[in-house]
Enzyme design. Structure first.
Site, PDB file in Angstrom:
ATOM      1  N   ALA A 180       0.815  -1.210   0.000  1.00  0.00           N
ATOM      2  CA  ALA A 180       0.000   0.000   0.000  1.00  0.00           C
ATOM      3  C   ALA A 180       0.849   1.260   0.000  1.00  0.00           C
ATOM      4  O   ALA A 180       0.368   2.347  -0.319  1.00  0.00           O
ATOM      5  CB  ALA A 180      -0.917  -0.011   1.216  1.00  0.00           C
ATOM      6  N   SER A 181       2.147   1.112   0.344  1.00  0.00           N
ATOM      7  CA  SER A 181       2.966   2.334   0.394  1.00  0.00           C
ATOM      8  C   SER A 181       4.114   2.319  -0.605  1.00  0.00           C
ATOM      9  O   SER A 181       4.698   3.373  -0.882  1.00  0.00           O
ATOM     10  CB  SER A 181       3.534   2.550   1.804  1.00  0.00           C
ATOM     11  N   SER A 182       4.460   1.152  -1.126  1.00  0.00           N
ATOM     12  CA  SER A 182       5.552   1.098  -2.118  1.00  0.00           C
ATOM     13  C   SER A 182       5.475  -0.203  -2.895  1.00  0.00           C
ATOM     14  O   SER A 182       4.870  -1.177  -2.444  1.00  0.00           O
ATOM     15  CB  SER A 182       6.914   1.197  -1.410  1.00  0.00           C
ATOM     16  N   ARG A 241       7.863  -2.879  -5.578  1.00  0.00           N
ATOM     17  CA  ARG A 241       9.225  -3.196  -6.003  1.00  0.00           C
ATOM     18  C   ARG A 241       9.213  -4.398  -6.942  1.00  0.00           C
ATOM     19  O   ARG A 241       8.279  -5.211  -6.914  1.00  0.00           O
ATOM     20  CB  ARG A 241      10.172  -3.429  -4.821  1.00  0.00           C
ATOM     21  N   THR A 265       2.686  -1.477   6.078  1.00  0.00           N
ATOM     22  CA  THR A 265       1.581  -0.531   6.272  1.00  0.00           C
ATOM     23  C   THR A 265       0.662  -1.040   7.384  1.00  0.00           C
ATOM     24  O   THR A 265       0.280  -0.313   8.278  1.00  0.00           O
ATOM     25  CB  THR A 265       0.808  -0.375   4.951  1.00  0.00           C
ATOM     26  N   GLN A 301       3.501   6.396   8.949  1.00  0.00           N
ATOM     27  CA  GLN A 301       3.537   6.876   7.555  1.00  0.00           C
ATOM     28  C   GLN A 301       2.710   8.162   7.430  1.00  0.00           C
ATOM     29  O   GLN A 301       3.123   9.134   6.794  1.00  0.00           O
ATOM     30  CB  GLN A 301       2.969   5.804   6.612  1.00  0.00           C
ATOM     31  N   HIS A 303      -1.873 -12.495  -2.531  1.00  0.00           N
ATOM     32  CA  HIS A 303      -2.038 -11.616  -1.369  1.00  0.00           C
ATOM     33  C   HIS A 303      -0.647 -11.449  -0.768  1.00  0.00           C
ATOM     34  O   HIS A 303      -0.020 -12.441  -0.372  1.00  0.00           O
ATOM     35  CB  HIS A 303      -2.998 -12.211  -0.345  1.00  0.00           C
ATOM     36  N   ASP A 304      -0.162 -10.240  -0.688  1.00  0.00           N
ATOM     37  CA  ASP A 304       1.227 -10.021  -0.281  1.00  0.00           C
ATOM     38  C   ASP A 304       1.534 -10.658   1.072  1.00  0.00           C
ATOM     39  O   ASP A 304       2.614 -11.208   1.280  1.00  0.00           O
ATOM     40  CB  ASP A 304       1.610  -8.544  -0.334  1.00  0.00           C
TER      41      ASP A 304
HETATM   42  N1  LIG Z   1      15.160   2.011   8.113  1.00  0.00           N
HETATM   43  C1  LIG Z   1      13.950   1.971   8.666  1.00  0.00           C
HETATM   44  N2  LIG Z   1      13.785   2.315   9.958  1.00  0.00           N
HETATM   45  C2  LIG Z   1      12.548   2.272  10.533  1.00  0.00           C
HETATM   46  N3  LIG Z   1      11.420   1.887   9.888  1.00  0.00           N
HETATM   47  C3  LIG Z   1      11.557   1.525   8.591  1.00  0.00           C
HETATM   48  C4  LIG Z   1      12.810   1.540   7.911  1.00  0.00           C
HETATM   49  N4  LIG Z   1      12.595   1.125   6.626  1.00  0.00           N
HETATM   50  C5  LIG Z   1      11.273   0.866   6.514  1.00  0.00           C
HETATM   51  N5  LIG Z   1      10.655   1.114   7.689  1.00  0.00           N
HETATM   52  C6  LIG Z   1       9.237   0.936   7.988  1.00  0.00           C
HETATM   53  O1  LIG Z   1       8.698   0.000   7.038  1.00  0.00           O
HETATM   54  C7  LIG Z   1       7.470   0.504   6.519  1.00  0.00           C
HETATM   55  C8  LIG Z   1       7.259   0.008   5.093  1.00  0.00           C
HETATM   56  O2  LIG Z   1       7.272  -1.405   5.166  1.00  0.00           O
HETATM   57  P1  LIG Z   1       7.108  -2.259   3.807  1.00  0.00           P
HETATM   58  O3  LIG Z   1       8.099  -1.785   2.798  1.00  0.00           O
HETATM   59  O4  LIG Z   1       7.102  -3.690   4.195  1.00  0.00           O
HETATM   60  O5  LIG Z   1       5.650  -1.810   3.383  1.00  0.00           O
HETATM   61  P2  LIG Z   1       5.013  -1.948   1.915  1.00  0.00           P
HETATM   62  O6  LIG Z   1       5.417  -3.271   1.375  1.00  0.00           O
HETATM   63  O7  LIG Z   1       5.346  -0.756   1.150  1.00  0.00           O
HETATM   64  O8  LIG Z   1       3.496  -1.867   2.220  1.00  0.00           O
HETATM   65  P3  LIG Z   1       2.539  -3.079   2.655  1.00  0.00           P
HETATM   66  O9  LIG Z   1       2.677  -3.174   4.131  1.00  0.00           O
HETATM   67  O10 LIG Z   1       1.203  -2.644   2.216  1.00  0.00           O
HETATM   68  O11 LIG Z   1       3.042  -4.289   1.960  1.00  0.00           O
HETATM   69  C9  LIG Z   1       7.595   1.998   6.563  1.00  0.00           C
HETATM   70  O12 LIG Z   1       6.309   2.580   6.742  1.00  0.00           O
HETATM   71  C10 LIG Z   1       8.478   2.237   7.802  1.00  0.00           C
HETATM   72  O13 LIG Z   1       7.681   2.493   8.939  1.00  0.00           O
HETATM   73  C1  LIG Z   2      -6.565  -4.548   3.444  1.00  0.00           C
HETATM   74  C2  LIG Z   2      -5.798  -5.748   3.903  1.00  0.00           C
HETATM   75  O1  LIG Z   2      -6.130  -6.069   5.214  1.00  0.00           O
HETATM   76  C3  LIG Z   2      -4.341  -5.446   3.770  1.00  0.00           C
HETATM   77  O2  LIG Z   2      -3.998  -5.525   2.409  1.00  0.00           O
HETATM   78  C4  LIG Z   2      -3.479  -6.419   4.537  1.00  0.00           C
HETATM   79  O3  LIG Z   2      -3.779  -7.734   4.139  1.00  0.00           O
HETATM   80  C5  LIG Z   2      -2.093  -6.045   4.226  1.00  0.00           C
HETATM   81  O4  LIG Z   2      -1.571  -5.066   4.691  1.00  0.00           O
HETATM   82  C6  LIG Z   2      -1.336  -6.771   3.253  1.00  0.00           C
HETATM   83  O5  LIG Z   2      -0.115  -6.063   3.044  1.00  0.00           O
HETATM   84 MG   LIG Z   3       4.695  -5.105   1.490  1.00  0.00          MG
END
Ligand SMILES: Nc1ncnc2c1ncn2[C@@H]1O[C@H](COP(=O)(O)OP(=O)(O)OP(=O)(O)O)[C@@H](O)[C@H]1O
Ligand SMILES: C[C@H](O)[C@H](O)[C@@H](O)C(=O)CO
Ligand SMILES: [Mg+2]
Length: 493
Positions: A11-13, A15, A260, A305, A236-237
């Site tokens: 939801a935030s990035s 790759r 997230t 975030q 589903h991630d």
């Molecule tokens: N170096 C760091 N120090 C502290 N927190 C960090 C660091 N790097 C990433 N994070 C935390 O990790 C979070 C992002 O995690 P991640 O990349 O797993 O999320 P995502 O894959 O983008 O989103 P989703 O949770 O939806 O899969 C950021 O919001 C931050 O709070």
């Molecule tokens: C909306 C969901 O609960 C959410 O995608 C959760 O499954 C999640 O953060 C997966 O990264």
């Molecule tokens: Mg993720």
């Protein structure tokens, strides 16, 4: 071939990561090829994802793979859950893709449960009640558009369709719709009837590991892409993240997929959809290889975030942790799973209001807000782990924290200390790793999860946090319970 490509969009990035298997050293190596931001945007008072932008970022990433000299590879894609795409009978999108934090479903659960009780739905599906579940989103979706929909695809299903022209509903993500029946392992007919939907409006439920097909030749030519065979992975991630957990023991471990959201749970061979599990709002999302992800959504790093976004300062998450480290521990506490934090107009103001309403001072600096979030998440994790052990009658000796949150050393140590459990943090990219592991197992290069998880443990630095005693923990716990009770009663202390 030894080039496995994972597209992992959170939801935030997002790759695109390339994995290579090294059987001699029993390791899997990852190389990040492309990274991009992701977020929803508000248009005419609703929140939407930009799936065309996401699709083009996938294309850009694949072009970079080709430029790395990789002409042939396998490819798997995963994203966040619950959100869907309506396709007409020409395979065109009928409507922009709603983001699950959109406020349109706020009243949906109460409205739907006038037709079928929460306990009946939970007994059928075993899925936690979250207002944004696909069941509730479809219940409030424009009925004319729903009737026009030839196919209802989840976001990653749609991305697979865009690349291959093949229609499918992958099982792990389909389970987050809250429409699948645990007994029949099919769409539940009663729930489809309540939504006035037909089974034919969905595609075939598809297990992870299936070979779906190759990138459409016209796309390959138009964008100069490598020749990719698309493998269905746990789309589903969180399901992919759980595959990537480097667990080496049987039974006594739990995980937090920390991004997230914080998804805290265990991997089970069978669902646990008891009335007690429903009351605790634990879910039974389907996992890879016939497993179930018995877990709970905790508000997670979404909170920090949003604080970071609102400050509009160019401050990193690591710097936010440094600021939090300077603050008094446990001075400000909020119950993270209060729905007021799901999508407030200002997270900073919402946290401050919560503190004032519960008789606490207001955290008036970014450092105090960050400390409040990390302390409160650790206490919410502790509550959930205690619930989990009671519901499953299983003791948790090791907690694996994977995802970006594994980089937050303060939160990892706080979690170990507050929950009094050993924390093993990493890998950060467990989701992409799990995605790639399913491709590798599907190619026959690895025999199964146990062997793959051993390779993960050999390949990435896993940091161990041993639980330390917290001075005054009884007082902190007592304050925590009071604050939650008062917030619930919505009366200041
Ligand atoms: N170096 C760091 N120090 C502290 N927190 C960090 C660091 N790097 C990433 N994070 C935390 O990790 C979070 C992002 O995690 P991640 O990349 O797993 O999320 P995502 O894959 O983008 O989103 P989703 O949770 O939806 O899969 C950021 O919001 C931050 O709070
Ligand atoms: C909306 C969901 O609960 C959410 O995608 C959760 O499954 C999640 O953060 C997966 O990264
Ligand atoms: Mg993720």
């Amino acid at each position: 071939m030894n080039n496995y490509i994972a597209v992992d969009i959170g939801a935030s990035s997002g790759r695109l990561v390339m994995g290579t298997l090294h059987k001699d050293s029993e390791q899997i190596q990852l190389q990040e090829i492309h990274r991009f931001s992701n977020s929803f945007t508000e248009k005419e008072e609703h929140d939407y994802w930009d799936v065309d932008y996401l699709f083009m970022e996938i294309v850009k990433g694949l072009q970079k793979v080709k430029k790395e000299g990789v002409d042939a590879c396998t490819l798997g894609m995963d994203t966040w859950a619950v959100d869907y795409v309506l396709l007409d009978d020409n395979g065109k999108r009928i409507h922009e893709v709603y983001a699950y934090r959109d406020k349109r479903t706020k009243e949906a659960p109460d409205k739907l449960h006038r037709k079928i009780s929460r306990s009946v739905v939970y007994s059928k599906t075993g899925i936690q009640e979250q207002p944004f579940n696909t069941l509730y989103q479809l219940y409030v979706h424009d009925s004319n558009q729903l009737q026009r929909a030839d196919k209802i695809m989840m976001v990653p299903d749609y991305l697979y369709y865009r690349l291959t022209g093949k229609l499918m509903n992958e099982m792990t993500n389909a389970s987050t719709m809250q429409l699948l029946n645990l007994d029949t392992r099919e769409f539940d007919e009663d729930l489809l009837e309540i939504l006035n939907l037909r089974r034919s409006q969905f595609a075939e439920l598809t297990e992870p590991g299936v070979k779906l097909g190759r990138i459409l030749p016209e796309l390959q030519r138009e964008y100069d892409l490598p020749d990719c065979e698309l493998i269905v992975v746990p789309t589903h991630d969180t399901a992919s993240a759980v595959v990537g957990v480097p667990a080496q023991t049987h039974g006594s471990w739990a995980y937090i997929s920390s991004g997230t959201w914080s998804l805290l749970g265990v991997e089970r061979p069978s669902p646990l959809n008891t009335p007690e599990a429903m009351i605790a709002n634990y879910t039974n999302e389907w996992g890879a290889y016939g497993t179930y992800r018995f877990l709970k959504n905790i508000m997670g790093l979404w909170m920090i975030q949003e604080v970071r976004r609102e400050t509009q300062e160019d401050i990193s998450f690591a710097e936010l942790v440094e600021l939090a480290l300077r603050e008094e521990p446990f001075r400000y506490l909020v119950y993270c799973n209060d729905n007021r934090f799901l999508n407030p107009s200002s997270m900073i103001q919402e946290i401050r209001n919560y503190c004032l309403e519960t008789g606490q001072p207001s955290p008036d600096t970014i450092g105090k807000l960050a400390r409040c979030i990390f302390d409160s998440l650790a206490l919410t994790y502790k509550d959930s782990i205690q619930e989990l052990q009671k519901l499953t009658d299983q003791s948790i000796e090791t907690l694996h924290i994977v995802g970006g949150g594994a980089n937050n050393e303060l939160l990892c140590q706080l979690t170990a200390d507050v929950a009094q459990v050993e924390v093993l943090a990493g890998p950060t990219e467990a989701t992409a790793l799990g995605n790639i592991i399913v491709q590798i197992i599907g190619s026959g290069q690895l025999h199964g999860l146990e062997e793959a998880r051993r390779f993960v443990g050999n390949s990435f630095h896993i940091k161990k946090y041993k639980p330390q005693p917290i001075q005054g923990m009884d007082d902190i716990t007592s304050r925590w319970e009071q604050i939650k009770a008062k917030a619930k009663a919505n009366q200041p202390i």
